[in-house]
Design an enzyme around this catalytic site. Structure first.
Site, PDB file in Angstrom:
ATOM      1  N   THR A 161      30.079  42.803  33.808  1.00 54.00           N
ATOM      2  CA  THR A 161      29.869  42.937  35.147  1.00 54.00           C
ATOM      3  C   THR A 161      29.954  44.309  35.659  1.00 54.00           C
ATOM      4  OG1 THR A 161      30.642  40.922  35.911  1.00 54.00           O
ATOM      5  CG2 THR A 161      31.064  42.547  37.436  1.00 54.00           C
ATOM      6  N   ARG A 189      25.988  28.176  39.606  1.00 57.39           N
ATOM      7  CA  ARG A 189      27.094  28.620  39.195  1.00 57.39           C
ATOM      8  C   ARG A 189      27.587  30.215  39.907  1.00 57.39           C
ATOM      9  NH1 ARG A 189      29.857  33.621  37.002  1.00 57.39           N
ATOM     10  NH2 ARG A 189      31.827  32.938  36.143  1.00 57.39           N
ATOM     11  N   VAL A 190      28.744  30.260  40.583  1.00 56.07           N
ATOM     12  CA  VAL A 190      28.950  31.448  41.223  1.00 56.07           C
ATOM     13  C   VAL A 190      30.244  31.953  40.752  1.00 56.07           C
ATOM     14  CG1 VAL A 190      29.423  32.462  43.731  1.00 56.07           C
ATOM     15  CG2 VAL A 190      27.646  31.042  43.242  1.00 56.07           C
ATOM     16  N   GLY A 191      30.514  32.989  40.500  1.00 61.57           N
ATOM     17  CA  GLY A 191      31.711  33.777  39.606  1.00 61.57           C
ATOM     18  C   GLY A 191      32.541  34.361  40.876  1.00 61.57           C
ATOM     19  N   ASP A 192      33.477  35.167  40.416  1.00 59.33           N
ATOM     20  CA  ASP A 192      34.420  35.859  41.384  1.00 59.33           C
ATOM     21  C   ASP A 192      33.858  36.989  42.117  1.00 59.33           C
ATOM     22  OD1 ASP A 192      34.196  37.208  38.858  1.00 59.33           O
ATOM     23  OD2 ASP A 192      35.252  38.757  39.480  1.00 59.33           O
ATOM     24  N   THR A 212      36.385  42.849  36.614  1.00 58.05           N
ATOM     25  CA  THR A 212      35.322  42.461  35.659  1.00 58.05           C
ATOM     26  C   THR A 212      36.106  41.135  34.861  1.00 58.05           C
ATOM     27  OG1 THR A 212      33.707  42.889  33.640  1.00 58.05           O
ATOM     28  CG2 THR A 212      35.759  44.041  33.945  1.00 58.05           C
ATOM     29  N   GLY A 213      35.090  40.424  34.018  1.00 61.06           N
ATOM     30  CA  GLY A 213      35.705  39.528  33.162  1.00 61.06           C
ATOM     31  C   GLY A 213      35.349  38.114  33.635  1.00 61.06           C
ATOM     32  N   GLY A 215      35.163  35.102  35.445  1.00 60.85           N
ATOM     33  CA  GLY A 215      35.335  34.859  36.838  1.00 60.85           C
ATOM     34  C   GLY A 215      35.941  33.714  37.054  1.00 60.85           C
TER      35      GLY A 215
HETATM   36  N1  GLY Z   1      33.148  38.403  36.684  1.00 65.15           N
HETATM   37  C1  GLY Z   1      31.695  37.950  36.591  1.00 65.15           C
HETATM   38  C2  GLY Z   1      31.618  36.560  36.782  1.00 65.15           C
HETATM   39  O1  GLY Z   1      32.488  35.853  36.161  1.00 65.15           O
HETATM   40  O2  GLY Z   1      30.583  36.207  37.165  1.00 65.15           O
END
Ligand code: GLY
Length: 294
Positions: A161, A189-192, A212-213, A215
């Site tokens: 990210t 799917r939605v991340g952080d 980053t990482g 999510g």
């Molecule tokens: N950190 C980005 C995601 O997991 O979507």
């Protein structure tokens, strides 16, 4: 870290420094830096974004400024190069914080954001058309098979990210992030990254945080706000970052990396992942870029 990635980060840092020295707001500097990274195709964002299991790029981004705590975000946006600019437009042109999916894509189109050209796929023999249910069933089986091996997290790391934090001459901090998500993602799917308080946070009374990482682990700990709260309580950027990253690892075996910047200019780059390609630039204007931070 590749040579091209290092050069791209150095150039984003140098441009950001130039802008800040002319009095540009931190928000614009964060957006400009992330646009450059989205454009490069070298990271997991914009032109380089991951695809979900159905082959579609659905991207997430958010941006926040620390003076009035204004924030904007998009999730599952398709077909554009600069989700970070869509996020800023949500913040500045609407009364909302987050737009999602096709509505977010139409919103970006309305404002004329640059569209991504469709990549030509190598022609393969066509498999028989699946019904939507059969298609989902196939993707779910693949996702669950990899989930059972415990490798989803590992496969996602190293596909970074992009994010940025900045402090401007007026003393305002800002943070932003943009991503194509993780590996082996189900459609939708939605991340952080688009979740304020998880992937980013910015508050002039605490500091700016960009994540980053993996999510799913960042969401479950609401990492950005937790780090921000520690900063507000007087803990340094390094100690705040270390404490929350340790919690992510110890409590839920998660993995994350973070950029933290305090309103007095102290900063930390920390990660629990094996690597994190990142850099910083201070008043001296000399960019420092590395692939690992202690
Ligand atoms: N950190 C980005 C995601 O997991 O979507």
């Amino acid at each position: 870290m590749t040579v091209a990635q290092a050069a791209c980060l150095e150039s984003a840092l140098a441009d950001g420094h130039r802008l800040l020295m002319t009095g540009a707001p931190a928000l614009s500097v964060v957006e400009a830096a992330i646009r450059l990274l989205e454009d490069s195709g070298l990271f997991n964002a914009g032109r380089g974004a991951n695809r979900q299991l159905d082959g579609v790029r659905r991207m997430d981004a958010s941006i926040m400024e620390g003076c009035r705590l204004r924030a904007g975000a998009v999730a599952s946006i398709e077909g554009i190069v600069h989700p970070i600019t869509a996020a800023r437009l949500v913040m500045e042109k609407t009364a909302h914080v987050l737009l999602v999916g096709q509505s977010a894509s139409r919103f970006a189109d309305y404002f004329g954001l640059v569209r991504a050209t469709r990549a030509k796929r190598a022609s393969r023999p066509r498999s028989p058309q699946l019904t939507p249910r059969a298609g989902l069933s196939r993707m779910l089986r693949l996702h669950q098979a990899i989930m059972r091996t415990g490798r989803i997290r590992a496969r996602s790391l190293g596909k970074e990210t992009v994010g940025s934090v900045a402090l401007d001459l007026a003393g305002t901090v800002a943070a932003g992030a943009s991503t194509g998500g993780v590996d082996v993602m189900l459609p939708g799917r939605v991340g952080d990254t688009p979740l304020i308080g998880c992937g980013v946070y910015a508050d002039n009374e605490a500091g700016a945080v960009s994540m980053t990482g993996w999510g799913e682990s960042i969401i479950r700990v609401a990492v950005a706000k937790e780090i921000s709260d520690l900063l507000a309580s007087g803990l340094s950027p390094v100690r705040s970052a270390n404490r929350v990253l340790r919690k992510v690892v110890d409590r839920i075996s998660g993995a994350a990396g973070v950029l933290v910047l305090s309103p007095d200019g102290r900063f930390a780059i920390r990660h629990s992942t094996p690597h994190m390609v990142a850099g910083s630039i201070g008043w001296d204007g000399r960019p420092v870029v590395r692939g690992r931070f202690a």
